[in-house]
Write a protein that holds these residues in place. Structure first.
Motif, mmCIF file in Angstrom:
data_model
loop_
_atom_site.group_PDB
_atom_site.id
_atom_site.type_symbol
_atom_site.label_atom_id
_atom_site.label_comp_id
_atom_site.label_asym_id
_atom_site.label_seq_id
_atom_site.Cartn_x
_atom_site.Cartn_y
_atom_site.Cartn_z
ATOM 1 N N UNK A 225 1.772 -11.885 0.237
ATOM 2 C CA UNK A 225 2.215 -11.270 1.483
ATOM 3 C C UNK A 225 1.032 -10.946 2.391
ATOM 4 N N UNK A 226 -0.063 -10.448 1.813
ATOM 5 C CA UNK A 226 -1.247 -10.140 2.611
ATOM 6 C C UNK A 226 -1.843 -11.400 3.223
ATOM 7 N N UNK A 227 -1.863 -12.484 2.476
ATOM 8 C CA UNK A 227 -2.382 -13.739 3.015
ATOM 9 C C UNK A 227 -1.505 -14.230 4.160
ATOM 10 N N UNK B 26 -3.428 3.010 16.750
ATOM 11 C CA UNK B 26 -2.730 2.360 15.649
ATOM 12 C C UNK B 26 -3.176 0.911 15.618
ATOM 13 N N UNK B 27 -3.810 0.507 14.544
ATOM 14 C CA UNK B 27 -4.307 -0.863 14.436
ATOM 15 C C UNK B 27 -4.270 -1.304 12.980
ATOM 16 N N UNK B 28 -4.164 -2.593 12.817
ATOM 17 C CA UNK B 28 -4.195 -3.165 11.478
ATOM 18 C C UNK B 28 -5.009 -4.452 11.556
ATOM 19 N N UNK B 29 -5.953 -4.611 10.653
ATOM 20 C CA UNK B 29 -6.775 -5.811 10.592
ATOM 21 C C UNK B 29 -6.842 -6.281 9.153
ATOM 22 N N UNK C 162 1.956 -11.669 12.241
ATOM 23 C CA UNK C 162 1.830 -10.238 12.023
ATOM 24 C C UNK C 162 3.149 -9.545 11.788
ATOM 25 N N UNK C 163 4.240 -10.184 12.175
ATOM 26 C CA UNK C 163 5.567 -9.594 11.981
ATOM 27 C C UNK C 163 5.862 -9.386 10.497
#
Length: 73
Positions: free
Chosen positions: A60-62, A19-22, A70-71
């Protein structure tokens, strides 16, 4: 049902789930941004990574791309 099938396939083939998010932020002139985005997507795809392009909630993405924030995800 889909999750159960995925877990069976992962166990059968000895795969790992990660599980990862970049976030990848791209800044360029408007006439070059499409070409740059396509280049990045193609390079990721060659590595077996299928990116998800989101632009509908840019603020929000920025904010999630800022270090330590990251929270917000």
């Amino acid at each position: 049902e889909d999750i159960d099938q995925l877990l069976v396939n992962v166990a059968r083939e000895n795969q790992l789930l990660v599980n990862a998010h970049f976030n990848i932020l791209l800044c360029a002139d408007s006439d070059k941004i499409g070409k740059a985005a396509n280049f990045i997507e193609a390079a990721l795809f060659q590595q077996g990574i299928i990116p998800s392009r989101n632009a509908y909630n840019q603020l929000e993405l920025f904010r999630t791309a800022l270090p330590g924030n990251g929270i917000e995800l």
